[in-house]
Design a protein around this motif. Structure first.
Motif, PDB file in Angstrom:
ATOM      1  N   ILE A   1       0.858  -1.181   0.000  1.00  0.00           N
ATOM      2  CA  ILE A   1       0.000   0.000   0.000  1.00  0.00           C
ATOM      3  C   ILE A   1       0.893   1.229   0.000  1.00  0.00           C
ATOM      4  O   ILE A   1       1.739   1.390   0.894  1.00  0.00           O
ATOM      5  CB  ILE A   1      -0.908   0.008   1.251  1.00  0.00           C
ATOM      6  CG1 ILE A   1      -1.783  -1.238   1.283  1.00  0.00           C
ATOM      7  CG2 ILE A   1      -1.759   1.269   1.294  1.00  0.00           C
ATOM      8  CD1 ILE A   1      -2.447  -1.480   2.618  1.00  0.00           C
ATOM      9  N   ASP A   2       0.746   2.059  -0.986  1.00  0.00           N
ATOM     10  CA  ASP A   2       1.568   3.263  -1.093  1.00  0.00           C
ATOM     11  C   ASP A   2       1.019   4.327  -0.149  1.00  0.00           C
ATOM     12  O   ASP A   2       0.172   5.141  -0.521  1.00  0.00           O
ATOM     13  CB  ASP A   2       1.569   3.761  -2.538  1.00  0.00           C
ATOM     14  CG  ASP A   2       2.534   4.922  -2.749  1.00  0.00           C
ATOM     15  OD1 ASP A   2       3.348   5.188  -1.844  1.00  0.00           O
ATOM     16  OD2 ASP A   2       2.478   5.560  -3.819  1.00  0.00           O
ATOM     17  N   SER A   3       1.498   4.290   1.079  1.00  0.00           N
ATOM     18  CA  SER A   3       1.032   5.225   2.108  1.00  0.00           C
ATOM     19  C   SER A   3       2.139   5.443   3.128  1.00  0.00           C
ATOM     20  O   SER A   3       2.811   4.487   3.528  1.00  0.00           O
ATOM     21  CB  SER A   3      -0.208   4.663   2.822  1.00  0.00           C
ATOM     22  OG  SER A   3      -0.521   5.440   3.972  1.00  0.00           O
ATOM     23  N   PRO A   4       2.345   6.689   3.576  1.00  0.00           N
ATOM     24  CA  PRO A   4       3.363   6.945   4.602  1.00  0.00           C
ATOM     25  C   PRO A   4       2.953   6.448   5.989  1.00  0.00           C
ATOM     26  O   PRO A   4       3.793   6.362   6.878  1.00  0.00           O
ATOM     27  CB  PRO A   4       3.498   8.471   4.581  1.00  0.00           C
ATOM     28  CG  PRO A   4       2.171   8.958   4.097  1.00  0.00           C
ATOM     29  CD  PRO A   4       1.696   7.930   3.114  1.00  0.00           C
ATOM     30  N   HIS A   5       1.660   6.148   6.157  1.00  0.00           N
ATOM     31  CA  HIS A   5       1.199   5.643   7.448  1.00  0.00           C
ATOM     32  C   HIS A   5       1.755   4.237   7.654  1.00  0.00           C
ATOM     33  O   HIS A   5       1.500   3.348   6.845  1.00  0.00           O
ATOM     34  CB  HIS A   5      -0.333   5.615   7.484  1.00  0.00           C
ATOM     35  CG  HIS A   5      -0.887   5.088   8.766  1.00  0.00           C
ATOM     36  ND1 HIS A   5      -0.994   5.857   9.904  1.00  0.00           N
ATOM     37  CD2 HIS A   5      -1.360   3.849   9.102  1.00  0.00           C
ATOM     38  CE1 HIS A   5      -1.515   5.136  10.874  1.00  0.00           C
ATOM     39  NE2 HIS A   5      -1.734   3.917  10.419  1.00  0.00           N
ATOM     40  N   PRO A   6       2.529   3.988   8.718  1.00  0.00           N
ATOM     41  CA  PRO A   6       3.165   2.682   8.899  1.00  0.00           C
ATOM     42  C   PRO A   6       2.225   1.674   9.566  1.00  0.00           C
ATOM     43  O   PRO A   6       1.890   1.797  10.742  1.00  0.00           O
ATOM     44  CB  PRO A   6       4.358   3.007   9.803  1.00  0.00           C
ATOM     45  CG  PRO A   6       3.897   4.176  10.627  1.00  0.00           C
ATOM     46  CD  PRO A   6       2.947   4.968   9.746  1.00  0.00           C
ATOM     47  N   ASN A   7       1.769   0.688   8.806  1.00  0.00           N
ATOM     48  CA  ASN A   7       0.870  -0.304   9.364  1.00  0.00           C
ATOM     49  C   ASN A   7       0.828  -1.528   8.463  1.00  0.00           C
ATOM     50  O   ASN A   7       1.398  -1.536   7.366  1.00  0.00           O
ATOM     51  CB  ASN A   7      -0.534   0.272   9.558  1.00  0.00           C
ATOM     52  CG  ASN A   7      -1.051   0.067  10.969  1.00  0.00           C
ATOM     53  OD1 ASN A   7      -0.953  -1.037  11.508  1.00  0.00           O
ATOM     54  ND2 ASN A   7      -1.602   1.108  11.570  1.00  0.00           N
TER      55      ASN A   7
ATOM     56  N   THR B   1       2.224  -1.288   4.389  1.00  0.00           N
ATOM     57  CA  THR B   1       2.373   0.014   3.754  1.00  0.00           C
ATOM     58  C   THR B   1       3.847   0.298   3.478  1.00  0.00           C
ATOM     59  O   THR B   1       4.745  -0.260   4.122  1.00  0.00           O
ATOM     60  CB  THR B   1       1.810   1.132   4.644  1.00  0.00           C
ATOM     61  OG1 THR B   1       2.604   1.233   5.840  1.00  0.00           O
ATOM     62  CG2 THR B   1       0.361   0.867   5.022  1.00  0.00           C
ATOM     63  N   THR B   2       4.081   1.185   2.520  1.00  0.00           N
ATOM     64  CA  THR B   2       5.452   1.614   2.261  1.00  0.00           C
ATOM     65  C   THR B   2       6.013   2.360   3.472  1.00  0.00           C
ATOM     66  O   THR B   2       7.223   2.335   3.711  1.00  0.00           O
ATOM     67  CB  THR B   2       5.508   2.518   1.026  1.00  0.00           C
ATOM     68  OG1 THR B   2       4.556   3.590   1.176  1.00  0.00           O
ATOM     69  CG2 THR B   2       5.181   1.738  -0.232  1.00  0.00           C
TER      70      THR B   2
END
Length: 316
Positions: free
Chosen positions: A91-97, A113-114
């Motif tokens: 998932i291209d997202s800065p949110h780390p999960n 996520t990325t």
């Protein structure tokens, strides 16, 4: 309580919410329509909830060519856990999960996520993936995924009720009140239906699959801090989705009746106890003022502040 019984009770509760809101909007006819809609949605969600959740997050499937290290890592962990190889998504997202989804182990997927790959080292990423595979092995993923999608649908119906305008003021008032309270109530049911004990269980089973509980403890500490700092737009639109993730988007400070996750500090403490049981010696992660932190010596100096994987799941 078995997952099938939990799922049945959850579907019954969600159907009742649909019918109640349908009655508010359209009387007995609205309730009947809502019942038919809920029945169809429950059946559709059972078979397609994983696809809905992955699409909701904009997840892209990866393979050995596009993310060889990440996919190889998951393959090795699945072999250790005696599980079929799940699909792997980024998932291209800065949110780390990260989360797992799918109705059973034969139709499972794990997603990260990325943002997660950017802050964890290789062993921490592996520990997180092992945790998600533990959810698959424990068959938690069906109820986790269905609750997130069904609660989101109820929220949309509640928003429709908010803008409903009938022929009398009393109906308008009831519909408005229903719209205001139904979405939080649905989220509360989700939080109560998904026991916090499943996270402790997945932490333990995941640490056993990986082999080092302290790698997961270190990952949880980093993820809890990162997830609290970086917004998650999916969870903002659909709060029930928070139940899917390895860490919530905000700290609760303690375990409580309506939290979807145990307090991160308590999870770290449980993993430390497991590490002691396994005879592993290492400085433990500590909780400083309610904020999970990791002692500097808990992470090798060469890895501090740098991930072993790039945002595409390849070795740096």
């Amino acid at each position: 309580m078995g997952n099938w019984l939990k799922t049945t009770m959850l579907l019954a509760a969600m159907t009742a919410l649909f019918m109640g809101l349908g009655y508010t909007i359209g009387g007995s006819g609205g309730a009947a329509i809502a019942l038919l809609f809920a029945a169809g949605m429950n059946l559709f969600t059972f078979w397609n909830a994983d696809k809905i959740v992955l699409k909701m997050h904009g997840a892209k499937e990866v393979d050995e060519r596009s993310a060889p290290l990440l996919v190889g890592m998951v393959r090795d962990l699945a072999r250790r856990a005696a599980l079929p190889m799940p699909k792997v998504y980024l998932i291209d997202s800065p949110h780390p999960n990260a989360f797992a989804t799918g109705r059973n182990p034969d139709n499972a997927a794990v997603a990260a996520t990325t943002g997660l790959l950017g802050i964890l080292d290789k062993e921490e990423v592996a520990a997180v993936m092992a945790h998600e595979l533990a959810h698959v092995k424990n068959r938690d993923t069906l109820i986790m995924t269905m609750t997130a999608t069904i609660a989101g649908a109820i929220s949309m119906l509640a928003n429709f009720a908010l803008f409903f305008r009938g022929g009398d003021n009393r109906g308008n008032m009831i519909a408005t009140l229903a719209a205001v309270f139904i979405a939080p109530f649905a989220a509360m049911i989700v939080q109560m239906a998904i026991s916090r004990t499943r996270e402790y269980s997945a932490d333990r089973a995941g640490a056993e699959i990986h082999g080092n509980p302290r790698a997961l403890a270190s990952a949880l500490a980093k993820l809890a801090q990162g997830a609290a700092r970086v917004p998650n737009p999916v969870a903002a639109r659909n709060p029930a989705a928070s139940a899917l993730y390895i860490v919530p988007g905000a700290r609760t400070g303690r375990d409580n009746l309506f939290s979807t996750h145990p307090d991160t500090g308590n999870r770290i403490a449980a993993l430390e106890a497991l590490a002691d049981e396994m005879g592993l010696g290492s400085p433990p992660p500590v909780v400083d003022g309610g904020r999970p932190t990791v002692l500097p010596t808990a992470v090798p100096k060469s890895r501090r502040g740098a991930s072993a994987l790039d945002p595409h799941g390849r070795r740096r």
